[in-house]
Scaffold this active site. Structure first.
Site, PDB file in Angstrom:
ATOM      1  N   SER A 144       0.864  -1.176   0.000  1.00  0.00           N
ATOM      2  CA  SER A 144       0.000   0.000   0.000  1.00  0.00           C
ATOM      3  C   SER A 144       0.901   1.225   0.000  1.00  0.00           C
ATOM      4  CB  SER A 144      -0.867  -0.006   1.262  1.00  0.00           C
ATOM      5  OG  SER A 144      -1.512   1.231   1.467  1.00  0.00           O
ATOM      6  N   TYR A 157      -2.397  -1.401  10.396  1.00  0.00           N
ATOM      7  CA  TYR A 157      -2.322  -1.544   8.942  1.00  0.00           C
ATOM      8  C   TYR A 157      -0.997  -1.000   8.413  1.00  0.00           C
ATOM      9  CZ  TYR A 157      -3.985  -1.290   4.069  1.00  0.00           C
ATOM     10  OH  TYR A 157      -4.139  -1.437   2.717  1.00  0.00           O
TER      11      TYR A 157
END
Length: 262
Positions: A144, A157
Site C-alpha cells: 500500500s 495496517y
C-alpha cells in the site's frame, strides 16, 4: 512494450474471490496463466473462478485462511499436486480496522498482523519450497502507499504494510540463487468494498463528512483527485510477474496517482 506472456504458468492469488485480488487473477489469466483464487470463502472463490472460466480464462479455486498454517500448507500442496508447478504467488489477502492507538484493542491489532504479515509469511514459505524445487518463481506482495507513509487511525495496517517491504527484500536476497524474485506493489486508495467501508468509519472517527474523507483524506495528495483502479494494480502485478530476470527484485512500485512519490 507489454509484459510477456505467462502461458503455462500457475499463479495463486490470495483474497482472490473479489476486489483487487479478482482483478489481479483476471489479468494474470488473460496473460495465459492458470489463476488459482485462494480465499477464506470457498463458495465465493468458486463462483469467481466460474465467472473467469466463462470469459474463456483458466481459473480454479481453493479454500485458504492465510493465517492458518495447516490450511495454507494443504492448499499450496493441493495446487502443486494438481498442476505440477507454482510460478507466481500474489499475497493480497487483507482487512482494515481503524482505531486511535490509545483505543486500539489488542485482539484486533493481532488479527490485523496475523492476516497481513503471518499470512504473507505462511504463503511465502509454502510457495518457496516448490519454487526452489523448480528453480524459478515470482512472489508479489500487495502492499500500500501505507507501506511508505502513515495515516491517522491505521497503526496496525501501516505497521503490517511496512513489514511486507522488509519481507520482500529478504525473500529477494534468499531466493535469488533459486531463480525466485520478490517485489511489492503499493496501491493508493482503490474503491473496493474494503475502502467503501472505511469512508463512513473515518468520517465518524474524525468528525467530518464522508465527502471530506474522500476529498481531504484519501485523495488530497493525488495529482488528479482520482482513485487508483483495480486495473492499475493488476497491470503492475503483471509487470513484476513477467519480469525475465533478477534485475527486477526486492523492489516496491507505487501505484497511487502521485499520492506518494519517491
Amino acid at each position: 512494450m507489454p509484459p510477456a506472456s505467462l502461458n503455462g504458468q500457475v499463479a495463486i492469488v490470495t483474497g482472490g474471490a473479489g476486489g483487487i485480488g479478482l482483478g489481479i487473477a483476471r489479468r494474470l489469466a488473460q496473460a495465459g496463466a492458470v489463476a488459482v483464487l485462494a480465499d477464506l470463502s470457498p463458495a465465493a472463490a468458486e463462483a469467481s473462478a466460474l465467472a473467469l472460466r466463462a470469459e474463456g480464462l483458466q481459473a480454479e479455486a481453493v479454500a485458504m485462511d492465510v493465517s492458518d498454517e495447516a490450511m495454507v500448507e494443504a492448499a499450496v500442496a493441493e495446487v502443486v499436486r494438481r498442476f505440477g508447478r507454482l510460478d507466481i504467488l500474489v499475497s493480497n489477502a487483507g482487512i482494515q480496522i481503524v482505531h486511535p492507538i490509545e483505543d486500539y484493542p489488542f485482539a484486533e491489532w493481532k488479527r490485523m498482523l496475523a492476516i497481513h504479515l503471518d499470512g504473507a509469511f505462511l504463503t511465502t514459505r509454502a510457495s518457496l519450497r516448490q519454487m526452489y524445487r523448480q528453480g524459478s518463481g515470482s512472489i508479489i506482495y500487495i502492499g500500500s502507499v501505507h507501506s511508505k507513509e502513515a495515516s491517522l487511525l491505521k497503526s496496525a495496517y501501516v505497521t503490517a504494510k511496512h513489514g511486507l517491504i522488509g519481507l520482500a527484500k529478504v525473500v529477494a536476497k534468499e531466493g535469488a540463487a533459486h531463480g525466485v524474485r520478490a517485489n511489492v506493489v503499493c496501491p493508493g486508495f482503490v474503491r473496493t468494498p474494503l475502502v467503501e467501508k472505511q469512508i463512513p468509519e473515518q468520517a465518524r472517527a474524525l468528525g467530518i463528512s464522508e465527502e471530506e474523507v474522500i476529498r481531504n483524506v484519501m485523495l488530497r495528495e493525488t495529482v488528479d483527485g482520482r482513485f487508483t483502479t483495480v486495473e492499475d494494480v493488476a497491470e503492475a502485478v503483471h509487470v513484476f510477474a513477467a519480469a525475465p530476470s533478477n534485475a527486477l527484485t526486492g523492489q516496491s512500485l507505487i501505484v497511487s496517482h502521485g499520492w506518494c512519490m519517491e
